[in-house]
Design a protein around this motif. Structure first.
Motif, short mmCIF file in Angstrom:
data_model
loop_
_atom_site.label_atom_id
_atom_site.label_comp_id
_atom_site.label_asym_id
_atom_site.label_seq_id
_atom_site.Cartn_x
_atom_site.Cartn_y
_atom_site.Cartn_z
N TRP A 173 0.81 -1.24 -0.14
CA TRP A 173 -0.07 -0.04 -0.17
C TRP A 173 0.93 1.42 -0.03
CZ3 TRP A 173 -4.91 0.12 -1.21
CH2 TRP A 173 -5.65 -0.87 -0.84
N GLY A 174 1.72 1.31 0.63
CA GLY A 174 2.71 2.61 1.00
C GLY A 174 3.78 2.39 2.01
N ILE A 175 3.71 3.61 2.97
CA ILE A 175 4.82 3.40 3.82
C ILE A 175 4.45 2.96 5.11
CG2 ILE A 175 6.57 5.04 4.98
CD1 ILE A 175 6.81 4.72 2.01
N PHE A 176 5.21 2.17 5.69
CA PHE A 176 4.98 1.54 7.35
C PHE A 176 4.70 2.80 8.37
CE2 PHE A 176 7.07 -2.33 5.77
CZ PHE A 176 6.27 -3.31 6.04
N ASP A 177 3.66 2.49 9.14
CA ASP A 177 3.23 3.43 9.85
C ASP A 177 4.25 4.28 10.64
OD1 ASP A 177 0.76 3.16 9.04
OD2 ASP A 177 -0.17 2.00 10.94
N GLU A 178 5.30 3.32 11.37
CA GLU A 178 6.36 3.99 12.34
C GLU A 178 7.13 5.26 11.52
OE1 GLU A 178 10.11 2.78 14.97
OE2 GLU A 178 9.44 1.42 13.51
N PRO A 179 7.69 4.59 10.09
CA PRO A 179 8.38 5.94 9.65
C PRO A 179 7.62 6.95 9.08
CG PRO A 179 8.39 3.60 8.37
CD PRO A 179 8.02 3.53 9.70
N TYR A 180 6.48 6.53 8.81
CA TYR A 180 5.63 7.72 8.27
C TYR A 180 5.04 8.44 9.46
CZ TYR A 180 2.57 10.25 4.95
OH TYR A 180 2.10 11.12 4.07
N LEU A 181 4.81 8.22 10.32
CA LEU A 181 4.58 9.03 11.54
C LEU A 181 5.66 9.97 12.03
CD1 LEU A 181 1.84 6.80 13.38
CD2 LEU A 181 1.46 8.79 12.13
N GLN A 182 6.75 9.40 12.03
CA GLN A 182 7.98 9.94 12.14
C GLN A 182 8.14 11.05 11.31
OE1 GLN A 182 10.02 9.62 15.03
NE2 GLN A 182 8.28 8.55 15.74
N TYR A 183 8.00 10.78 9.98
CA TYR A 183 7.94 11.79 8.63
C TYR A 183 6.90 12.94 9.06
CZ TYR A 183 6.71 13.47 4.11
OH TYR A 183 6.51 14.16 2.91
N PHE A 184 5.86 12.63 9.31
CA PHE A 184 4.62 13.26 9.79
C PHE A 184 4.93 14.41 10.92
CE2 PHE A 184 0.41 14.06 12.17
CZ PHE A 184 -0.03 14.84 11.32
N ALA A 185 5.48 14.03 12.02
CA ALA A 185 6.01 14.84 12.98
C ALA A 185 6.92 15.81 12.64
CB ALA A 185 6.52 13.84 14.45
N LYS A 186 7.97 15.56 11.77
CA LYS A 186 9.12 16.43 11.38
C LYS A 186 8.33 17.31 10.29
CE LYS A 186 12.42 13.09 12.25
NZ LYS A 186 13.60 11.99 11.57
N GLN A 187 7.36 17.00 9.61
CA GLN A 187 6.86 17.94 8.66
C GLN A 187 5.94 18.82 9.44
OE1 GLN A 187 7.08 18.23 5.17
NE2 GLN A 187 8.63 16.87 5.25
N LEU A 188 5.19 18.50 10.41
CA LEU A 188 4.53 19.32 11.14
C LEU A 188 5.24 20.76 11.75
CD1 LEU A 188 2.09 17.14 13.23
CD2 LEU A 188 1.59 18.43 11.11
#
Length: 630
Positions: free
Chosen positions: A395-410
């Protein structure tokens, strides 16, 4: 005397009828937990009703074959072609019904034309879906082999009948063609009643959930190909008469409200059944359970739909899923719609949506734009995209790295900001990254380990977020898109199929007082966010949802299931059936009795029945006329 051609045709159709009985048995057995409260005699009656849908579906699917079967040719080549055509066409119907033995577990209804509306998503996942559900090839091969083996072929006597036919029988083929045409039309429309047979008619039985047994997937799929506008409702003669029953409650002023950031974490398939805080500590979400004790955890929360594609319209725009086809893929997506992206953007908020799947998946990027979201971040925006080691291969990016990416993008967004992230790892096939194999308890369902991983990813996200300067000024809203695989018997009912958690958490200060035992729904989120920020007055809000901080109501939830509309209140659940009957059930947390109350409270029956009718009429007619905000 009936001609050999008609005898052959009848035998070939009866063969298919027998196959569809086996398919219905397989569907019932694979999903028997859903129908466990239905008495045996009602189950048998559902099977009997199913013949009507089988006749309709098979005739509709085989119209070209019916025409070709009337050609009085008995050569090996022609009959071989006819047999091949028959097998090819009906293999599609067999496949649809077998697929639904498993797909039904996720969406709670038979397959429709969504196979076309999300074609790209299906093509991308074809390999892993085939690998995960390979076992369906076994019954497919058996049933296809049976149809091939028992397919009636003409005999020499059949051919001789037409060679020796006397002239006085010249009228017979004309009569037979007319008779076949008439019976075919009658069979397809399901009888001589005023309106043709519809999917909703299957649910006019008790309990209504048995409608899924009576139906077959060929019927629901073929019927959905004719995109028809939802039937208009006229329960109330005018909008003036409807509005009081609608029971809308737009939030009022909130002096001194903070201008906080708002982050929505929409977690894939994060059903209440999987957490511990709602199940006596027995669950797979230790971090979420602990976080829930630090915020406002609403224990009577329900999703507005059963599919991911139905979640975003409810969460971002307050639009529950009250039509069989999703708003995102419907012709109504051009209707006037005011989402949180637009409403908060007007107030100076930076707005964004993050989803680690391929851009365009389920039309999320398009819908984000419709609701006024300024930035959409999909797989294309993630560093490396499909080449990243964080890509799950499906489907896409695993949740752990993606949520880390999300936190940094915020951290790169200018406050105040409003952002939504939609996770994906806890979606079928429920993968867990290789480095965590064995770290999480396997559980009794495939999703259990995946949910534990997602819970771990949430823990890591909040660890990272807590170190960011924006963290203390942020309202976090954690909820699920829908339910998924089920094991606990107490959730295996209509209401339990929509039971998901809702948590409001603020690390910087206490939240306004709220009744955490009130009924809540996904469509409450827009009103809740605007109310919390003190921005609700004067904003165009749909009337279906309430703010969770509204102390003047115990809340409500709306959803469509099995052709019936449901309205959940803290004391009763109202059902509006396909034939416009109103039924009342006592409310029990995530449990709906198989039978409605025999002698319901007349006042409540009238009040909740009218409220539900008002919501349905306002929704359906509003979509058709583009008047949801009029």
């Amino acid at each position: 005397m009936i001609s050999p051609l008609l005898r052959l045709l009848l035998r070939r159709l009866l063969l298919l009828m027998g196959v569809y009985v086996l398919l219905r048995l397989g569907f019932y057995w694979a999903n028997r937990s859903v129908f466990q409260e239905a008495p045996t005699e009602q189950v048998l009656l559902a099977f009997w009703h199913g013949f009507r849908y089988d006749i309709s579906a098979l005739l509709l699917l085989n119209v070209p074959f019916l025409v070709l079967s009337l050609v009085p040719a008995f050569s090996f080549r022609w009959q071989g072609f006819l047999r091949g055509f028959y097998l090819t066409v009906n293999a599609v119907g067999i496949a649809l019904n077998l697929i639904d033995t498993q797909y039904f577990k996720f969406i709670g209804r038979r397959t429709t034309n969504e196979l076309f509306t999300i074609t790209d998503d299906i093509q991308r996942q074809a390999g892993q879906l085939a690998g995960h559900y390979w076992f369906l090839l076994i019954p497919f091969g058996v049933l296809f082999g049976l149809v091939w083996y028992f397919y009636p072929m003409p005999s020499e006597a059949d051919a001789a009948y037409y060679q020796a036919r006397p002239k006085r029988r010249v009228w017979q083929p004309i009569v037979e063609v007319l008779l076949l045409a008439g019976l075919t039309v009658l069979g397809i429309r399901g009888g001589v009643q005023l309106k043709p047979l519809r999917t909703g008619h299957a649910f006019m039985q008790t309990p209504p959930v048995l409608g899924h047994v009576a139906l077959n997937s060929t019927f629901t799929f073929l019927k959905s190909l004719r995109t028809e506008a939802p039937e208009r409702r006229t329960y109330f003669p005018s909008m003036a008469a409807l509005k009081p029953a609608l029971a809308a409650r737009p939030p009022g002023p909130r002096p001194g409200a903070p201008r906080d950031n708002v982050v929505i974490l929409l977690i894939e398939s994060f059903a209440s059944e999987y957490n511990g805080i709602e199940n006596g500590g027995k669950g797979y979400t230790p971090f979420f359970d602990s976080l829930a004790t630090q915020g406002l955890f609403f224990r009577q929360h329900y999703a507005n739909g059963r599919r991911s594609i139905e979640a975003l319209p409810a969460v971002l725009a307050g639009l529950p899923a009250l039509t069989e086809n999703s708003f995102i893929t419907s012709d109504f997506q051009t209707d006037e719609l005011h989402g949180l992206g637009e409403l908060l953007g007007r107030q100076g908020y930076a707005t964004s949506v993050f989803h680690g799947a391929t851009n365009g998946t389920m039309g999320f990027n398009t819908f984000a734009g419709i609701t006024g979201i300024q930035q959409y971040y999909g797989l294309s925006e993630y560093p490396g995209g499909t080449s990243s080691p964080d890509f799950d291969g499906h489907w896409g990016i695993f949740d752990e790295p993606y949520l880390q990416y999300f936190a940094k993008q915020l951290g790169q967004q200018k406050p105040p900001f409003f952002s939504t992230v939609f996770t994906l790892t806890s979606h079928e096939p429920f993968p867990v990254p290789a480095q965590y194999k064995g770290k999480f308890t396997a559980g009794e369902l495939p999703i259990h380990a995946s949910v534990q991983y997602t819970d771990f990813a949430l823990r890591q996200f909040f660890k990272t977020a807590a170190r960011q300067p924006w963290y203390q000024n942020t309202l976090f809203i954690v909820l699920a898109d829908h339910t998924s695989q089920t094991l606990r018997a107490e959730y295996q009912n209509t209401l339990g199929s929509y039971k998901t958690p809702l948590l409001l958490f603020h690390p910087g200060h206490a939240l306004p007082a709220a009744n955490v035992q009130r009924i809540t729904q996904q469509a409450d989120i827009p009103a809740t966010v605007l109310d919390y920020l003190g921005l609700a007055p004067g904003q165009p809000l749909l009337p279906f949802g309430y703010s969770v901080f509204d102390a003047g109501t115990t809340g409500r939830a709306l959803f469509l299931s099995g052709g019936s509309y449901f309205l959940v209140h803290s004391d009763y659940v109202a059902e509006l059936t396909t034939d416009n009957q109103v039924r009342l059930y006592p409310y029990q947390k995530h449990a709906l009795p198989a039978l409605p109350l025999a002698a319901p409270d007349p006042q409540k029956l009238h009040q909740y029945g009218n409220e539900l009718k008002a919501c349905v009429q306002f929704y359906l007619n509003g979509l058709a006329d583009n008047t949801l905000y009029k």
